[in-house]
Design an enzyme around this catalytic site. Structure first.
Site, PDB file in Angstrom:
ATOM      1  N   GLU B  52       0.798  -1.224   0.000  1.00 59.45           N
ATOM      2  CA  GLU B  52       0.000   0.000   0.000  1.00 59.45           C
ATOM      3  C   GLU B  52       0.834   1.279   0.000  1.00 59.45           C
ATOM      4  OE1 GLU B  52      -0.095  -2.343   2.365  1.00 59.45           O
ATOM      5  OE2 GLU B  52      -0.326  -1.494   4.380  1.00 59.45           O
ATOM      6  N   ASN B  53       2.144   1.152   0.189  1.00 53.97           N
ATOM      7  CA  ASN B  53       2.976   2.349   0.062  1.00 53.97           C
ATOM      8  C   ASN B  53       3.247   2.708  -1.402  1.00 53.97           C
ATOM      9  OD1 ASN B  53       4.519  -0.109   0.278  1.00 53.97           O
ATOM     10  ND2 ASN B  53       6.370   1.128   0.249  1.00 53.97           N
TER      11      ASN B  53
END
Lengths: 234, 223
Positions: B52-53
């Site tokens: 998710e980064n």
């Protein structure tokens, strides 16, 4: 038009006490190392910071915490700071934690002229307390407001004199949205190049969002968790 | 040694969870035990890991000397890219999560209750670290699997009638995989689908606060 500043110190000059300041990066990846150091050196106080994390003890925004210059912080994860814990307990720092996707979208919304939006993240949790919850097509969503800032300190890999920016790998993270969400965006880059050196098709942050740009003097680019695999002998 | 027992438990949980992967799935793996699922992708199945980064196509950890500070996963660990990897901003990342494009999210839990409500981000009185992306992921992934040890270290149940800790998501879990059982959340309650070899449904119920419905097609966990 000249957005180029000779040093990080000149680029951050004039940020006043009490300003709301966004800082790009995820963990220690893609953080504006030089601008953070320069901001600490100005002695500015009572900042309201917005960043996904808060660095670690002794590096990144952890250094801002140590300098006692942050009055309030909004982020999604602050797990790597022992100092933070004591400051929250002593009530010298106010921390607001929100879901990471909500943080990203609130920042994006601020730069995109969207005052508020509905998201399913956090419905039924403490995050939704005191906020409007509305049902659309049988599902509940919580109303979240845009999150703007006075200043954004961001980091890109390469930028040109006009502020066009290119990032590298996962160091992009929150930097592009923050660029658009602040009144004044200050970008530091590893390589400052002449306009035309960046293929226009490769620009990630168009220069319109960047007011000041500076080439960082040096980069430590510290790794938070060095995880490796062993080489198999053939 | 308890740590060795824990490692074996975890290995069993992770291997069973890997059997839920399907060819073509875009999968987000949580920090800790769920990350290990990537080591057990069944042969003939191609999955693309999302972090998710801001990355699709997360590769294995780098060889010594090849680590790159600009290339990390959501646990801040150094990783590598694969042919076909893609990078994007955090806003784009959570747009793809919120937009329902992630087939499967696997994450850990402190508590799950009989409605599939999940608590995994905060213990009152302990240091608050933050929810990171967990609330977004559980709200919007097409399927949410919890992998966890069946009970706490002191043997207390973690699968409860109602969560007692601050929750991460309301009615969000689809499947619970532990070293003892595979349990599906259904509108009627928790359904025990699989039990570990050597255990009876009653053994699982003894370690579970919520009442378990027994599947008509109860199986033994095979990994």
């Amino acid at each position: 038009m000249n957005k180029v500043y000779a040093s990080a110190a000149e680029a951050v000059a004039g940020i006043p006490d009490g300003a709301t300041v966004m800082v790009g990066g995820f963990g220690l990846c893609g953080i504006p190392e030089n601008l953070i150091d320069a901001l600490i050196a100005t002695g500015v106080k009572n900042l309201r910071t917005i960043s996904n994390n808060l660095g670690i003890d002794g590096f990144g925004m952890g250094k801002m915490l140590e300098a006692g210059m942050i009055a309030a912080h909004t982020g999604s994860y602050v797990g790597e700071n022992r100092l933070l814990e004591s400051m929250v307990i002593a009530r010298t720092l106010e921390v607001t934690l929100i879901p990471q996707g909500t943080l990203a979208e609130r920042i994006r919304a601020a730069g995109a002229g969207i005052p508020a939006f509905f998201t399913p993240a956090g419905v039924g949790t403490v995050v939704a307390e005191g906020k409007e919850v509305r049902e659309f097509d049988g599902r509940s969503y919580v109303l979240e407001r845009a999150l703007p800032a006075d200043y954004a300190l961001i980091k890109a890999w390469r930028g040109d004199r006009l502020g066009n920016l290119v990032y590298r790998k996962t160091a992009r993270n929150f930097n592009p949205m923050m660029a658009a969400a602040a009144k004044v965006t200050i970008a530091e880059v590893e390589e400052l190049v002449e306009p035309g050196k960046i293929d226009p098709d490769h620009v990630i942050t168009p220069g319109i969002y960047v007011q000041r740009i500076v080439q960082g003097a040096k980069y430590e680019r510290r790794i938070e968790r060095r995880t490796l695999r062993e080489r198999q002998s053939a | 040694m308890p740590s060795e027992i824990d490692a074996k438990k975890r290995e069993r949980i992770v291997r069973r969870a890997a059997l839920e992967l399907r060819d073509g799935f875009y999968v987000n793996l949580g920090i800790g035990m769920p990350t290990l699922v990537a080591n057990h992708v069944p042969p003939g199945i191609e999955v693309i890991l999302q972090s998710e980064n801001g990355m699709l196509g997360v590769g294995p950890y780098p060889f010594p000397g090849e680590e790159n500070p600009d290339l990390i996963n959501a646990g801040k660990e150094t990783v590598t890219e694969l042919p076909g990897s893609a990078y994007f901003s955090s806003a784009e990342s959570f747009a793809m999560i919120r937009g329902g494009h992630i087939n499967l999210s696997i994450l850990g839990a402190m508590e799950v209750d009989e409605e599939g409500t999940l608590a995994n981000w905060m213990v009152p009185g302990k240091v608050i670290k933050g929810m990171g992306g967990a609330m977004d992921l559980v709200a919007s992934a097409r399927r949410v699997i919890v992998t966890m040890e069946h009970t706490t270290r002191t043997g207390a149940p973690k699968i409860l009638h109602r969560c007692t800790l601050p929750i991460t998501g309301l009615r969000v879990v689809d499947t619970i995989i532990t070293e003892m059982a595979v349990i599906t959340v259904t509108p009627a309650g928790l359904r025990l689908d699989e039990v570990a070899p050597g255990l009876t449904p009653d053994d699982v119920q003894q370690a579970t606060e919520a009442r378990l419905l027994i599947s008509d097609n109860l199986q033994t966990i095979t990994i």
